[in-house]
Enzyme design. Structure first.
Site, mmCIF file in Angstrom:
data_model
loop_
_atom_site.group_PDB
_atom_site.id
_atom_site.type_symbol
_atom_site.label_atom_id
_atom_site.label_comp_id
_atom_site.label_asym_id
_atom_site.label_seq_id
_atom_site.Cartn_x
_atom_site.Cartn_y
_atom_site.Cartn_z
ATOM 1 N N HIS A 68 0.838 -1.204 0.000
ATOM 2 C CA HIS A 68 0.000 0.000 0.000
ATOM 3 C C HIS A 68 0.871 1.251 0.000
ATOM 4 O O HIS A 68 1.919 1.282 0.625
ATOM 5 C CB HIS A 68 -0.937 -0.002 1.215
ATOM 6 C CG HIS A 68 -2.012 -1.021 1.099
ATOM 7 N ND1 HIS A 68 -1.786 -2.376 1.259
ATOM 8 C CD2 HIS A 68 -3.318 -0.894 0.802
ATOM 9 C CE1 HIS A 68 -2.910 -3.027 1.062
ATOM 10 N NE2 HIS A 68 -3.860 -2.153 0.783
ATOM 11 N N PRO A 69 0.421 2.295 -0.687
ATOM 12 C CA PRO A 69 1.222 3.523 -0.746
ATOM 13 C C PRO A 69 1.106 4.340 0.538
ATOM 14 O O PRO A 69 0.094 4.283 1.239
ATOM 15 C CB PRO A 69 0.578 4.295 -1.905
ATOM 16 C CG PRO A 69 -0.855 3.868 -1.859
ATOM 17 C CD PRO A 69 -0.815 2.400 -1.454
ATOM 18 N N SER A 85 -6.321 4.568 -5.230
ATOM 19 C CA SER A 85 -5.611 5.340 -4.205
ATOM 20 C C SER A 85 -5.564 6.821 -4.545
ATOM 21 O O SER A 85 -5.691 7.669 -3.657
ATOM 22 C CB SER A 85 -4.193 4.797 -4.013
ATOM 23 O OG SER A 85 -4.244 3.552 -3.344
ATOM 24 N N GLU A 88 -8.998 8.190 -3.673
ATOM 25 C CA GLU A 88 -9.232 8.184 -2.235
ATOM 26 C C GLU A 88 -8.421 9.270 -1.531
ATOM 27 O O GLU A 88 -8.956 10.010 -0.690
ATOM 28 C CB GLU A 88 -8.909 6.794 -1.665
ATOM 29 C CG GLU A 88 -9.921 5.753 -2.098
ATOM 30 C CD GLU A 88 -9.442 4.319 -2.040
ATOM 31 O OE1 GLU A 88 -10.231 3.435 -2.417
ATOM 32 O OE2 GLU A 88 -8.275 4.067 -1.656
ATOM 33 N N GLN A 89 -7.147 9.381 -1.867
ATOM 34 C CA GLN A 89 -6.318 10.396 -1.216
ATOM 35 C C GLN A 89 -6.784 11.806 -1.582
ATOM 36 O O GLN A 89 -6.794 12.701 -0.736
ATOM 37 C CB GLN A 89 -4.838 10.181 -1.533
ATOM 38 C CG GLN A 89 -4.291 8.939 -0.840
ATOM 39 C CD GLN A 89 -2.772 8.876 -0.813
ATOM 40 O OE1 GLN A 89 -2.090 9.886 -0.855
ATOM 41 N NE2 GLN A 89 -2.241 7.666 -0.729
ATOM 42 N N PHE A 120 1.387 3.593 7.116
ATOM 43 C CA PHE A 120 0.147 3.960 7.789
ATOM 44 C C PHE A 120 -1.000 3.794 6.792
ATOM 45 O O PHE A 120 -0.939 4.301 5.682
ATOM 46 C CB PHE A 120 0.230 5.414 8.247
ATOM 47 C CG PHE A 120 -1.040 5.965 8.826
ATOM 48 C CD1 PHE A 120 -1.494 5.557 10.070
ATOM 49 C CD2 PHE A 120 -1.775 6.904 8.125
ATOM 50 C CE1 PHE A 120 -2.658 6.075 10.609
ATOM 51 C CE2 PHE A 120 -2.943 7.440 8.654
ATOM 52 C CZ PHE A 120 -3.386 7.016 9.902
ATOM 53 N N ALA A 123 -8.711 4.467 6.099
ATOM 54 C CA ALA A 123 -9.780 4.651 5.108
ATOM 55 C C ALA A 123 -10.006 6.158 4.993
ATOM 56 O O ALA A 123 -10.818 6.737 5.713
ATOM 57 C CB ALA A 123 -11.047 3.927 5.546
ATOM 58 N N VAL A 124 -9.271 6.806 4.086
ATOM 59 C CA VAL A 124 -9.252 8.272 4.024
ATOM 60 C C VAL A 124 -10.611 8.874 3.697
ATOM 61 O O VAL A 124 -10.891 10.000 4.108
ATOM 62 C CB VAL A 124 -8.176 8.817 3.050
ATOM 63 C CG1 VAL A 124 -6.784 8.471 3.534
ATOM 64 C CG2 VAL A 124 -8.390 8.322 1.643
#
Length: 169
Positions: A68-69, A85, A88-89, A120, A123-124
């Protein structure tokens, strides 16, 4: 979007191609879930997939987490994050950090990774930027075993949304 009935009839390669991307750089999750078809619901499909992760050997779980990033990390800077991702980010504003926020996030990410051995994961979509920074600070201090379990719970929340977006009931 695929229909659940169609998912239940896909061959192995098509099943992995359709659902593998829901689990960050980890098509093995879909590969190991394939034999559990048919699924009675999208929730049952996701439960089977996250169950594969939870039953995996500890080193496999750690390697899975490491796939995961980091939040606004090297992958984001290089433009190599998955579409999931990136979206989401961005939803939490992590694609538009001030210079000071970016520097602080890099420092916090490094401290977390040094302590726990994996990035880290949160769930953003459930948090705003300030909440994410606070969670990162707090969770850095947690016990690594507890944090590994928390990271897997966060992935369950993240991937539930991804699977639900990919498969219609």
């Amino acid at each position: 979007v695929l229909d659940l009935d169609a998912v239940n009839t896909l061959d192995r390669a098509a099943f992995v191609a359709a659902l593998g991307p829901c689990f960050e750089h980890s098509p093995w999750v879909a590969e190991r879930t394939f034999a559990r078809r048919p699924f009675a619901s999208v929730a049952a499909l996701h439960a089977a997939m996250i169950g594969v992760v939870r039953r995996a050997e500890r080193q496999t779980q750690i390697d899975f987490l490491r796939a995961h990033p980091e939040l606004a990390g090297q992958e984001a800077q290089a433009g190599t994050m998955t579409e999931h991702s990136v979206s989401e980010q961005a939803s939490a504003g992590l694609n538009a950090l001030s210079h000071d926020e970016f520097v602080e996030l890099r420092r916090l990410n490094a401290r977390y990774r040094d302590r726990h051995g994996f990035p880290f994961i949160v769930a953003v979509r459930r948090h705003d930027k300030a909440q994410i920074f606070a969670l990162l600070r707090r969770r850095t201090e947690a016990d690594t075993e507890a944090e590994l379990l928390e990271a897997l719970e966060q992935i369950a929340a993240i991937t539930r949304l991804r699977v639900e977006a990919q498969v219609a009931a």
